[in-house]
Design a protein around this motif. Structure first.
Motif, PDB file in Angstrom:
ATOM      1  N   HIS A  49       1.781  -4.396 -10.909  1.00 57.92           N
ATOM      2  CA  HIS A  49       2.310  -2.648 -10.459  1.00 57.92           C
ATOM      3  C   HIS A  49       1.521  -1.933  -8.807  1.00 57.92           C
ATOM      4  CE1 HIS A  49       4.683  -1.080 -13.627  1.00 57.92           C
ATOM      5  NE2 HIS A  49       4.250  -1.886 -15.166  1.00 57.92           N
ATOM      6  N   TYR A  50       2.050  -1.388  -8.501  1.00 55.21           N
ATOM      7  CA  TYR A  50       0.514  -1.317  -7.018  1.00 55.21           C
ATOM      8  C   TYR A  50       1.352   0.362  -7.440  1.00 55.21           C
ATOM      9  CZ  TYR A  50       0.999  -5.992  -5.538  1.00 55.21           C
ATOM     10  OH  TYR A  50       1.094  -7.124  -5.520  1.00 55.21           O
ATOM     11  N   TRP A  51      -0.053   0.852  -6.722  1.00 56.64           N
ATOM     12  CA  TRP A  51      -0.223   2.561  -7.264  1.00 56.64           C
ATOM     13  C   TRP A  51      -1.003   3.099  -6.090  1.00 56.64           C
ATOM     14  CZ3 TRP A  51       1.438   4.856 -11.788  1.00 56.64           C
ATOM     15  CH2 TRP A  51       1.442   4.081 -12.789  1.00 56.64           C
ATOM     16  N   GLY A  52      -0.280   4.474  -5.443  1.00 56.06           N
ATOM     17  CA  GLY A  52      -1.096   5.187  -4.678  1.00 56.06           C
ATOM     18  C   GLY A  52      -2.239   5.709  -5.298  1.00 56.06           C
ATOM     19  N   GLN A  53      -2.677   6.600  -4.572  1.00 59.87           N
ATOM     20  CA  GLN A  53      -3.941   8.088  -4.520  1.00 59.87           C
ATOM     21  C   GLN A  53      -3.691   8.806  -5.368  1.00 59.87           C
ATOM     22  OE1 GLN A  53      -2.680   7.486  -1.653  1.00 59.87           O
ATOM     23  NE2 GLN A  53      -2.663   9.965  -1.068  1.00 59.87           N
ATOM     24  N   GLY A  54      -2.840   9.370  -5.167  1.00 57.76           N
ATOM     25  CA  GLY A  54      -1.820  10.736  -6.042  1.00 57.76           C
ATOM     26  C   GLY A  54      -2.059  11.390  -5.408  1.00 57.76           C
ATOM     27  N   ILE A  55      -1.388  12.719  -5.277  1.00 56.57           N
ATOM     28  CA  ILE A  55      -1.855  13.966  -5.099  1.00 56.57           C
ATOM     29  C   ILE A  55      -1.162  15.689  -5.936  1.00 56.57           C
ATOM     30  CG2 ILE A  55       0.837  13.712  -4.560  1.00 56.57           C
ATOM     31  CD1 ILE A  55       0.404  15.044  -1.841  1.00 56.57           C
ATOM     32  N   GLN A  56      -1.653  15.986  -5.759  1.00 55.27           N
ATOM     33  CA  GLN A  56      -2.073  17.033  -6.578  1.00 55.27           C
ATOM     34  C   GLN A  56      -0.964  18.456  -6.777  1.00 55.27           C
ATOM     35  OE1 GLN A  56      -4.276  18.100  -9.043  1.00 55.27           O
ATOM     36  NE2 GLN A  56      -2.835  19.769  -9.714  1.00 55.27           N
TER      37      GLN A  56
ATOM     38  N   GLN B 252       0.806  -0.842   0.265  1.00 57.84           N
ATOM     39  CA  GLN B 252      -0.184  -0.088  -0.240  1.00 57.84           C
ATOM     40  C   GLN B 252       0.701   1.332  -0.273  1.00 57.84           C
ATOM     41  OE1 GLN B 252      -0.377  -2.254   2.570  1.00 57.84           O
ATOM     42  NE2 GLN B 252      -1.605  -3.571   0.376  1.00 57.84           N
ATOM     43  N   LEU B 253       0.294   2.254  -0.881  1.00 55.44           N
ATOM     44  CA  LEU B 253       1.180   3.602  -0.815  1.00 55.44           C
ATOM     45  C   LEU B 253       0.652   4.920  -0.819  1.00 55.44           C
ATOM     46  CD1 LEU B 253       3.076   2.358  -4.180  1.00 55.44           C
ATOM     47  CD2 LEU B 253       3.926   2.295  -2.700  1.00 55.44           C
ATOM     48  N   VAL B 254       0.986   5.624   0.486  1.00 52.85           N
ATOM     49  CA  VAL B 254       0.405   6.601   0.263  1.00 52.85           C
ATOM     50  C   VAL B 254       1.624   7.789   0.091  1.00 52.85           C
ATOM     51  CG1 VAL B 254      -0.345   8.576   2.499  1.00 52.85           C
ATOM     52  CG2 VAL B 254      -0.896   5.919   2.599  1.00 52.85           C
ATOM     53  N   GLU B 255       1.221   8.889  -0.714  1.00 51.53           N
ATOM     54  CA  GLU B 255       1.999   9.613  -1.077  1.00 51.53           C
ATOM     55  C   GLU B 255       1.476  11.413  -0.062  1.00 51.53           C
ATOM     56  OE1 GLU B 255       0.427   7.846  -5.120  1.00 51.53           O
ATOM     57  OE2 GLU B 255      -0.438   9.123  -3.260  1.00 51.53           O
ATOM     58  N   SER B 256       2.277  11.777  -0.068  1.00 48.16           N
ATOM     59  CA  SER B 256       2.591  13.659   0.547  1.00 48.16           C
ATOM     60  C   SER B 256       3.610  14.394   0.221  1.00 48.16           C
ATOM     61  CB  SER B 256       2.847  13.270   2.146  1.00 48.16           C
ATOM     62  OG  SER B 256       4.160  13.020   2.188  1.00 48.16           O
ATOM     63  N   GLY B 257       3.047  15.259   0.095  1.00 48.23           N
ATOM     64  CA  GLY B 257       4.362  16.446  -0.068  1.00 48.23           C
ATOM     65  C   GLY B 257       3.626  17.383  -0.789  1.00 48.23           C
ATOM     66  N   GLY B 258       2.725  17.269  -1.934  1.00 50.11           N
ATOM     67  CA  GLY B 258       1.684  17.871  -3.230  1.00 50.11           C
ATOM     68  C   GLY B 258       1.362  19.371  -2.432  1.00 50.11           C
ATOM     69  N   GLY B 259       1.691  20.565  -3.845  1.00 52.67           N
ATOM     70  CA  GLY B 259       0.937  21.401  -2.835  1.00 52.67           C
ATOM     71  C   GLY B 259       0.601  22.841  -4.039  1.00 52.67           C
ATOM     72  N   LEU B 260       0.543  23.136  -3.754  1.00 53.63           N
ATOM     73  CA  LEU B 260       1.139  24.973  -4.772  1.00 53.63           C
ATOM     74  C   LEU B 260       1.963  25.861  -4.465  1.00 53.63           C
ATOM     75  CD1 LEU B 260      -0.420  26.619  -6.933  1.00 53.63           C
ATOM     76  CD2 LEU B 260      -1.404  28.164  -4.947  1.00 53.63           C
ATOM     77  N   VAL B 261       2.654  25.781  -5.733  1.00 51.75           N
ATOM     78  CA  VAL B 261       4.523  26.364  -6.251  1.00 51.75           C
ATOM     79  C   VAL B 261       4.623  27.590  -6.894  1.00 51.75           C
ATOM     80  CG1 VAL B 261       5.481  24.574  -7.020  1.00 51.75           C
ATOM     81  CG2 VAL B 261       6.823  25.941  -5.477  1.00 51.75           C
ATOM     82  N   GLN B 262       5.120  28.827  -6.786  1.00 53.34           N
ATOM     83  CA  GLN B 262       5.645  29.509  -7.811  1.00 53.34           C
ATOM     84  C   GLN B 262       6.018  29.617  -8.742  1.00 53.34           C
ATOM     85  OE1 GLN B 262       6.791  33.462  -5.970  1.00 53.34           O
ATOM     86  NE2 GLN B 262       4.656  33.712  -5.644  1.00 53.34           N
ATOM     87  N   PRO B 263       6.432  29.560 -10.617  1.00 50.03           N
ATOM     88  CA  PRO B 263       7.493  29.064 -10.934  1.00 50.03           C
ATOM     89  C   PRO B 263       8.535  29.266 -10.334  1.00 50.03           C
ATOM     90  CG  PRO B 263       5.275  30.191 -12.605  1.00 50.03           C
ATOM     91  CD  PRO B 263       4.956  30.097 -10.822  1.00 50.03           C
ATOM     92  N   GLY B 264       9.604  28.118 -10.825  1.00 49.04           N
ATOM     93  CA  GLY B 264      10.918  28.079 -10.493  1.00 49.04           C
ATOM     94  C   GLY B 264      10.947  27.830  -8.724  1.00 49.04           C
ATOM     95  N   GLY B 265      10.196  27.695  -8.089  1.00 45.87           N
ATOM     96  CA  GLY B 265      10.106  27.101  -6.407  1.00 45.87           C
ATOM     97  C   GLY B 265      10.189  25.633  -6.658  1.00 45.87           C
ATOM     98  N   SER B 266      10.609  24.645  -5.395  1.00 47.38           N
ATOM     99  CA  SER B 266      10.358  23.506  -5.476  1.00 47.38           C
ATOM    100  C   SER B 266       9.748  22.302  -4.362  1.00 47.38           C
ATOM    101  CB  SER B 266      11.926  22.961  -4.731  1.00 47.38           C
ATOM    102  OG  SER B 266      13.027  24.294  -5.535  1.00 47.38           O
ATOM    103  N   LEU B 267       9.740  20.797  -4.921  1.00 48.55           N
ATOM    104  CA  LEU B 267       8.469  20.744  -3.929  1.00 48.55           C
ATOM    105  C   LEU B 267       9.110  19.438  -3.270  1.00 48.55           C
ATOM    106  CD1 LEU B 267       5.413  21.272  -4.923  1.00 48.55           C
ATOM    107  CD2 LEU B 267       5.365  21.873  -2.589  1.00 48.55           C
ATOM    108  N   ARG B 268       9.212  18.814  -2.613  1.00 42.91           N
ATOM    109  CA  ARG B 268       9.420  17.479  -2.222  1.00 42.91           C
ATOM    110  C   ARG B 268       8.014  16.113  -1.862  1.00 42.91           C
ATOM    111  NH1 ARG B 268      12.532  14.564   2.901  1.00 42.91           N
ATOM    112  NH2 ARG B 268      14.115  13.098   1.657  1.00 42.91           N
TER     113      ARG B 268
END
Length: 115
Positions: free
Chosen positions: A103-110, A3-19
């Motif tokens: 293949h196993y998938w998480g639910q996805g994150i925006q 089972q897979l769970v993603e985290s860390g998504g969100g809104l960021v400005q161009p040129g920014g970073s996310l993990r």
């Protein structure tokens, strides 16, 4: 099965970073090749980056030099460090675990890149 769970998504400005992080449970994590895929509105799901059991990596041409995939088997986690983000990186990002032939998938994150 894992089972897979993603985290860390969100809104960021161009040129920014996310993990992005993905934690796995329910099986021996180190047995799986891991990957990140994404799907933008109106487009097919595409591979972003993949890391093998041995740590070998490969990337989509569109993210080479900007994104880095890594894994920590002791923590059952896989990461996607995304730098220099562009509006075209906007998508739902999915964590994937692969062990032949499954293949196993998480639910996805925006992830949204916008000013």
């Amino acid at each position: 099965q894992v089972q897979l769970v993603e985290s860390g998504g969100g809104l960021v400005q161009p040129g920014g970073s996310l993990r992005l992080s993905c934690v796995g449970s329910g099986s021996i994590f180190s047995n799986y090749a891991m990957g990140w895929y994404r799907q933008a509105p109106g487009k097919e799901r595409e591979l972003v980056a993949r890391i093998g059991r041995s740590g070998s990596t490969n990337y989509a041409d569109s993210v080479k030099g900007r994104f880095t995939i890594s894994r920590d088997n002791a923590k059952n986690q896989v990461y996607l460090q995304m730098n220099s983000l562009k509006p075209e990186d906007t998508a739902i990002y999915y964590c994937n675990a692969y062990i032949v032939p499954y293949h196993y998938w998480g639910q996805g994150i925006q992830v949204t890149v916008s000013s």
